[in-house]
Design a protein around this motif. Sequence first.
Motif, PDB file in Angstrom:
ATOM      1  N   GLN A  24      77.317  23.656  14.010  1.00  0.00           N
ATOM      2  CA  GLN A  24      77.218  24.017  12.815  1.00  0.00           C
ATOM      3  C   GLN A  24      75.809  24.409  12.598  1.00  0.00           C
ATOM      4  N   LYS A  25      74.882  23.281  12.414  1.00  0.00           N
ATOM      5  CA  LYS A  25      73.377  23.633  12.001  1.00  0.00           C
ATOM      6  C   LYS A  25      72.977  24.869  12.708  1.00  0.00           C
ATOM      7  N   GLU A  28      73.790  28.090  11.588  1.00  0.00           N
ATOM      8  CA  GLU A  28      73.193  28.259  10.883  1.00  0.00           C
ATOM      9  C   GLU A  28      72.055  29.706  11.021  1.00  0.00           C
ATOM     10  N   LYS A  92      87.381  27.252   7.410  1.00  0.00           N
ATOM     11  CA  LYS A  92      86.402  27.554   7.976  1.00  0.00           C
ATOM     12  C   LYS A  92      85.756  27.132   6.814  1.00  0.00           C
ATOM     13  N   SER A  96      82.263  20.389   9.708  1.00  0.00           N
ATOM     14  CA  SER A  96      82.620  20.303  11.526  1.00  0.00           C
ATOM     15  C   SER A  96      84.099  20.880  11.549  1.00  0.00           C
ATOM     16  N   PRO A  99      85.365  25.912  15.929  1.00  0.00           N
ATOM     17  CA  PRO A  99      84.702  26.646  15.995  1.00  0.00           C
ATOM     18  C   PRO A  99      85.239  28.029  16.994  1.00  0.00           C
TER      19      PRO A  99
END
Length: 376
Positions: A24-25, A28, A92, A96, A99
């Motif tokens: 997730q980072k 971004e 969403k 976590s 995906p």
Amino acid sequence: MTEQQITAWLTLSMTPRLSGVRLQKILEYLSPQELLSLSKKELYSLKFTESQVRFLTAKSNQNVDKCLEWATKDGNHLLTAEDKDHYPPLLKEIPSFPPTLFVQGEVEILCSTQVGIVGSRNSSQDGLYITRQFSSELTNVGVTITSGLALGVDGHAHQACLEQNGRTIAVLGSGFDFLYPKQHKSLAMRIRENGALVSEFPPFYPPRSYNFPRRNRIISGLSVGVLVVEAAKKSGSLITARFALEQGRDVYAVPGSILNPNAAGCNQLLRDGAILVRDVHDIVHEINGLVNWSSTIQQKAVLSLPLPVKKEEERGQIEAGNQPILDLLGERPVAVDFLAERTHLPVNQVMMQLLELELQGIVASVVGGYIRLRGS
């Protein structure tokens, strides 16, 4: 979405030892396609390991190809978090989030108003009766029932919903080629025809003990609230309830006798602030406000910013209770049963702690058990 975009999401989701928090980072700053276009040098600069760089820069991937082929068959759907039409907005929003999602059945109902129903695999007759009553009545007011296809409470929640001609969603802890438990294969087929089967795991992925706590976060993530019916003190259902609370969902619990071990988990939840429910009206009263809230959730687009120069990745604080497990982990996989034996903790508690550590990006699940990630 194009096949190239889907391929990029699949590749990123299958990257070995890449935790959900780290993923997730990354998202971004970079889309999956942008990430795959980076050179090896740039990937190393983002702290990817050698095996991860090798995987991300491979010209082809058989497992990705298998998933793409699976998605071409009738009734199969492959969703990515970038799919604004079908990927569930509530899911969403969770930490976590998966995906990619593999779906069989009616993909549209993933965005419907859902209540998760979970509980003991060895529920009493009273517990099963209560489960069927709540599932039936919630179905009759237009709610989609979401659960985990397990024996006991899960299976009865699905069945009662189908008997009312309702729609139900089963979230799996394996790929579609390995439906689990086998006793519910016919039930799974009925759900596929009158709802949806959902998994974050590729079709060829077998059931593993450490898959099911991960599965639980999706059950709660899809739902506006989670109802727990008859759960022992160390029940996996409490993992689902804990995820629900962390995700900002309501947790409902059915009270039980203090003499009933299967009620200890629900009574503990009530002591910790869960909403006590006696009939379906207690849930519907709460849902009326939650439906308005969930309808305002909009998916966030993946940002595509220039490649940043970041400091060493920050990691979450390790809770003291998780340290004994972490001390036993290294670069070689360690089985969950071994960790439970060495720490003298129940397997369910070990799994919950491992999942917390994985979501923090401290450990990763691999074939053969869990490993500790470098730098943690």
